[in-house]
Design a protein around this motif. Structure first.
Motif, PDB file in Angstrom:
ATOM      1  N   UNK A 111       0.818  -1.218   0.000  1.00  0.00           N
ATOM      2  CA  UNK A 111       0.000   0.000   0.000  1.00  0.00           C
ATOM      3  C   UNK A 111       0.847   1.262   0.000  1.00  0.00           C
ATOM      4  N   UNK A 112       1.962   1.237   0.733  1.00  0.00           N
ATOM      5  CA  UNK A 112       2.876   2.397   0.764  1.00  0.00           C
ATOM      6  C   UNK A 112       3.492   2.630  -0.613  1.00  0.00           C
ATOM      7  N   UNK A 113       3.929   1.537  -1.260  1.00  0.00           N
ATOM      8  CA  UNK A 113       4.521   1.654  -2.605  1.00  0.00           C
ATOM      9  C   UNK A 113       3.497   2.225  -3.584  1.00  0.00           C
ATOM     10  N   UNK A 114       2.255   1.757  -3.489  1.00  0.00           N
ATOM     11  CA  UNK A 114       1.200   2.274  -4.367  1.00  0.00           C
ATOM     12  C   UNK A 114       0.960   3.760  -4.116  1.00  0.00           C
ATOM     13  N   UNK A 115       0.928   4.161  -2.827  1.00  0.00           N
ATOM     14  CA  UNK A 115       0.698   5.571  -2.486  1.00  0.00           C
ATOM     15  C   UNK A 115       1.824   6.457  -3.021  1.00  0.00           C
ATOM     16  N   UNK A 116       3.067   5.958  -3.008  1.00  0.00           N
ATOM     17  CA  UNK A 116       4.194   6.724  -3.559  1.00  0.00           C
ATOM     18  C   UNK A 116       4.026   6.923  -5.067  1.00  0.00           C
ATOM     19  N   UNK A 117       3.532   5.881  -5.738  1.00  0.00           N
ATOM     20  CA  UNK A 117       3.294   5.997  -7.185  1.00  0.00           C
ATOM     21  C   UNK A 117       2.203   7.022  -7.471  1.00  0.00           C
ATOM     22  N   UNK A 118       1.154   7.032  -6.631  1.00  0.00           N
ATOM     23  CA  UNK A 118       0.064   7.996  -6.813  1.00  0.00           C
ATOM     24  C   UNK A 118       0.570   9.419  -6.561  1.00  0.00           C
ATOM     25  N   UNK A 119       1.497   9.561  -5.567  1.00  0.00           N
ATOM     26  CA  UNK A 119       2.070  10.884  -5.287  1.00  0.00           C
ATOM     27  C   UNK A 119       2.846  11.404  -6.489  1.00  0.00           C
ATOM     28  N   UNK A 120       3.633  10.539  -7.133  1.00  0.00           N
ATOM     29  CA  UNK A 120       4.375  10.932  -8.337  1.00  0.00           C
ATOM     30  C   UNK A 120       3.406  11.279  -9.467  1.00  0.00           C
ATOM     31  N   UNK A 121       2.334  10.517  -9.558  1.00  0.00           N
ATOM     32  CA  UNK A 121       1.339  10.760 -10.605  1.00  0.00           C
ATOM     33  C   UNK A 121       0.742  12.159 -10.468  1.00  0.00           C
ATOM     34  N   UNK A 122       0.516  12.590  -9.220  1.00  0.00           N
ATOM     35  CA  UNK A 122      -0.032  13.938  -8.989  1.00  0.00           C
ATOM     36  C   UNK A 122       0.933  15.012  -9.496  1.00  0.00           C
ATOM     37  N   UNK A 123       2.221  14.815  -9.244  1.00  0.00           N
ATOM     38  CA  UNK A 123       3.220  15.780  -9.727  1.00  0.00           C
ATOM     39  C   UNK A 123       3.347  15.761 -11.252  1.00  0.00           C
ATOM     40  N   UNK A 124       3.165  14.606 -11.860  1.00  0.00           N
ATOM     41  CA  UNK A 124       3.171  14.516 -13.319  1.00  0.00           C
ATOM     42  C   UNK A 124       2.027  15.361 -13.885  1.00  0.00           C
ATOM     43  N   UNK A 125       0.827  15.269 -13.260  1.00  0.00           N
ATOM     44  CA  UNK A 125      -0.318  16.071 -13.711  1.00  0.00           C
ATOM     45  C   UNK A 125      -0.014  17.571 -13.597  1.00  0.00           C
ATOM     46  N   UNK A 126       0.567  17.975 -12.454  1.00  0.00           N
ATOM     47  CA  UNK A 126       0.897  19.400 -12.254  1.00  0.00           C
ATOM     48  C   UNK A 126       1.917  19.867 -13.286  1.00  0.00           C
ATOM     49  N   UNK A 127       2.973  19.084 -13.472  1.00  0.00           N
ATOM     50  CA  UNK A 127       4.037  19.479 -14.409  1.00  0.00           C
ATOM     51  C   UNK A 127       3.537  19.556 -15.849  1.00  0.00           C
ATOM     52  N   UNK A 128       2.699  18.599 -16.229  1.00  0.00           N
ATOM     53  CA  UNK A 128       2.147  18.608 -17.591  1.00  0.00           C
ATOM     54  C   UNK A 128       1.213  19.791 -17.790  1.00  0.00           C
ATOM     55  N   UNK A 129       0.482  20.147 -16.732  1.00  0.00           N
ATOM     56  CA  UNK A 129      -0.417  21.307 -16.851  1.00  0.00           C
ATOM     57  C   UNK A 129       0.389  22.599 -16.974  1.00  0.00           C
TER      58      UNK A 129
ATOM     59  N   UNK B 250      -3.380  -3.307   3.744  1.00  0.00           N
ATOM     60  CA  UNK B 250      -3.154  -2.628   2.466  1.00  0.00           C
ATOM     61  C   UNK B 250      -3.990  -1.353   2.390  1.00  0.00           C
ATOM     62  N   UNK B 251      -5.256  -1.442   2.816  1.00  0.00           N
ATOM     63  CA  UNK B 251      -6.181  -0.308   2.700  1.00  0.00           C
ATOM     64  C   UNK B 251      -5.747   0.869   3.569  1.00  0.00           C
ATOM     65  N   UNK B 252      -5.311   0.588   4.792  1.00  0.00           N
ATOM     66  CA  UNK B 252      -4.996   1.690   5.715  1.00  0.00           C
ATOM     67  C   UNK B 252      -3.723   2.427   5.300  1.00  0.00           C
ATOM     68  N   UNK B 253      -2.707   1.698   4.818  1.00  0.00           N
ATOM     69  CA  UNK B 253      -1.488   2.382   4.372  1.00  0.00           C
ATOM     70  C   UNK B 253      -1.739   3.156   3.080  1.00  0.00           C
ATOM     71  N   UNK B 254      -2.575   2.609   2.208  1.00  0.00           N
ATOM     72  CA  UNK B 254      -2.941   3.333   0.980  1.00  0.00           C
ATOM     73  C   UNK B 254      -3.692   4.620   1.333  1.00  0.00           C
ATOM     74  N   UNK B 255      -4.641   4.521   2.267  1.00  0.00           N
ATOM     75  CA  UNK B 255      -5.441   5.674   2.695  1.00  0.00           C
ATOM     76  C   UNK B 255      -4.539   6.777   3.257  1.00  0.00           C
ATOM     77  N   UNK B 256      -3.664   6.406   4.186  1.00  0.00           N
ATOM     78  CA  UNK B 256      -2.764   7.391   4.797  1.00  0.00           C
ATOM     79  C   UNK B 256      -1.812   7.970   3.755  1.00  0.00           C
TER      80      UNK B 256
END
Length: 609
Positions: free
Chosen positions: A503-521, A572-578
């Motif tokens: 879940x932590x690894x997935x959350x890190x990927x989602x964090x990078x995805x957010x920055x990709x959206x900002x940079x592309x915008x 998995x759910x709680x680490x993803x949520x946090x």
């Protein structure tokens, strides 16, 4: 002014980062493996025992760091690693005899200033720390049968007091039938019984009799009460043996899961947690010729002396509120019993009427047999053992002593079981696992390796594709990881497992995805010939709605997984949520703060993105 935070906003961000670092720091300090020696007899010399233990460890080539006495004056031995700790435990346990008890545990190496701030490391699950897993099944039928028999005895007494002749026949599913001389007597009886306000009993008319059955809702409510009480008792037992990170929770209808991370004393844990032992106190029937009497039971005291006890229980384990261990004037172990008000009143009245009679203390336990019923459940048989017979010499009150125990270890075990409470219904262990600490260490290494590989790939991609803005995103990614770890350390009851690392690894990927959206915008705004300052501002504002919507849907999914999933899915759910909550803060707020510091309010000809 565009792209500028106020001073107090930057101060708050820095403060949050400092707090996150402080409360994630305990996780870099490893637990120290320790073997604790609890000396059973105060007359034994600690110095001689320490010398003896040192010689045993040295002769078996087991390295240790040092010996010390803890606040309870127990001997503790510190080891360099878990393997040496477990080897020492096995050797010392074999040679402990009756002088001492050997316990495996670990102590924290966290500095005092972090402990003062209540900073603690993340609790690790069985798959990361090793330990013991039990799946227990509650035998509800025992209590149903017991309550049915109690109801039958109450009914017999009521009918006899009314001089009503009847014949009783036990039936199926805890039901029974009562037959009368005629239907008139039956009708009068049912009208009287309904006035007794037995909310859990149904009376159905049959020819010349009644079918007495328990209400279905009563069964449902009683099952809930039984399993909740058993969970509370098992939690108390876990606390009594000094395990702080344990998990005791319900699984399904009749099952209870117990997880004991970091514990390797498998046999002792099984003996305490799996035991259904309780005490019953019976009056001794001195007429040995009454052996055929249905109201007495035949026992062998110490496996050789025949004893008859009245079946009626005076008091039992449910009346005990506390117990402890001591020694009498002959240096023999004894358990001191303290009763609640109800039990004290019953014993006081009973003893007053039976001065000079003998009272027996019976240890009752349910043992697994090698047989199974038609449903595949292990059949348990009731084992009863007289551990003490005493003469009532005067009126008793709410505390007394039990002697006749074999040794101090047996006395301590009995005291723990009585102190933690009596189980409402017997339990049986249907699944057990002993996960070694080396397995947990290997899982931690694999989890950390997965995180490092994932972060490295993100670093290479972001720097290659977004340059300075990629470096800013990576800085925010590390801060996000710090926040996630500190949240998990602070959250009561949170336990990190292998699925939690995923879940932590997935959350890190989602964090990078957010920055990709900002940079592309931002790049899109620059392509539209907007000024650099406005491009940065529009980029963050424009990407916010997309990031927010995507993360909210993932948060909802995490909540559903936590509510409906198993223990592994919940991790998995709680680490993803946090991780998603912290990623929204780091990806939007912290990266914006860094960008503002570097580029805010400055004249820039070209933005490196």
């Amino acid at each position: 002014m565009l792209n500028k935070y106020y001073w107090w906003q930057n101060t708050l961000i820095i403060l949050f980062i400092i707090i996150g670092i402080i409360y994630s720091l305990p996780n870099i300090y490893r637990d120290i493996p320790v073997v604790q020696i609890n000396i059973l007899n105060k007359n034994f010399s600690k110095e001689k025992i320490i010398i003896n233990i040192k010689n045993k460890l040295i002769s078996n080539k087991i390295n240790f760091t040092k010996f010390f006495l803890n606040k309870n004056n127990n001997i503790n031995i510190i080891f360099n690693n878990i393997n040496n700790q477990l080897q020492a435990y096995e050797i010392l346990k074999k040679n402990s005899s009756k002088k001492y008890i050997v316990i495996v545990k670990s102590i924290s190496s966290i500095p005092r200033w972090l402990s003062f701030l209540r900073a603690k490391p993340i609790k690790l699950g069985l798959d990361l720390k090793g330990g013991i897993y039990f799946l227990l099944r509650v035998n509800n039928n025992y209590i149903f049968q017991k309550l049915r028999e109690q109801n039958i005895e109450d009914l017999k007494l009521i009918l006899k007091n009314k001089n009503i002749l009847f014949k009783l026949k036990r039936s199926y599913n805890f039901n029974y039938k009562i037959f009368f001389k005629n239907n008139d007597i039956r009708d009068k009886t049912i009208n009287y019984l309904k006035k007794q306000n037995n909310n859990f009993v149904n009376y159905n008319v049959i020819k010349n009799g009644l079918l007495v059955s328990m209400k279905k809702q009563w069964f449902v409510d009683l099952k809930e009460t039984i399993i909740e009480n058993n969970i509370n008792v098992l939690r108390n037992r876990v606390n009594q043996i000094g395990i702080s990170d344990a998990i005791v929770q319900r699984k399904g209808i009749n099952n209870i899961v117990i997880e004991l991370p970091g514990i390797q004393n498998f046999s002792e844990a099984k003996e305490i947690l799996g035991s259904t032992a309780t005490l019953e106190f019976h009056l001794v029937n001195n007429n040995i010729n009454n052996v055929q009497n249905k109201n007495v039971s035949y026992y062998l005291w110490n496996n050789k002396i025949p004893i008859l006890l009245n079946k009626k229980i005076i008091i039992d384990g449910s009346n005990i509120i506390h117990s402890n261990v001591s020694r009498n004037e002959y240096n023999q172990p004894q358990v001191n019993i303290f009763l609640d008000k109800k039990g004290g009143d019953i014993l006081s009245k009973f003893s007053e009427k039976h001065i000079g009679d003998n009272i027996a203390t019976v240890l009752v336990d349910y043992i697994n047999s090698n047989k199974k019923d038609i449903k595949g459940n292990i059949i348990q048989y009731k084992k009863e053992e007289i551990i003490n017979i005493a003469t009532i010499q005067s009126k008793l009150n709410n505390n007394f002593k039990i002697t006749g125990l074999k040794n101090i270890k047996e006395a301590k075990k009995l005291s723990i079981l009585l102190r933690s409470g009596s189980l409402s219904a017997p339990i049986q262990i249907i699944e057990e696992q002993n996960i070694g600490p080396s397995v947990g260490q290997e899982n931690i290494k694999q989890g950390i390796k997965a995180c490092i590989i994932g972060i490295l790939i993100c670093i290479i991609f972001m720097i290659f594709y977004y340059h300075i803005f990629g470096i800013i995103a990576i800085i925010a990614l590390f801060i996000n990881l710090i926040f996630t770890i500190s949240f998990l350390s602070l959250l009561p009851g949170a336990t990190l497992t292998m699925s939690g690392i995923a879940g932590i690894v997935l959350a890190l990927a989602i964090a990078i995805d957010a920055n990709v959206l900002i940079n592309e915008r931002i790049k899109e705004e620059l392509n539209n010939k907007v000024s650099i300052q406005k491009a940065i501002d529009f980029g963050y504002k424009g990407a916010f709605s997309s990031i927010f919507d995507a993360n909210v849907t993932t948060l909802i999914t995490s909540c559903v997984l936590y509510s409906l999933g198993s223990r592994e899915i919940q991790g998995f759910a709680i680490t993803t949520f946090i991780g998603i909550l912290t990623s929204m803060f780091t990806s939007i707020i912290i990266t914006r703060a860094i960008v503002n510091i570097i580029y805010g309010g400055k004249k820039i000809k070209k933005l490196p993105i």
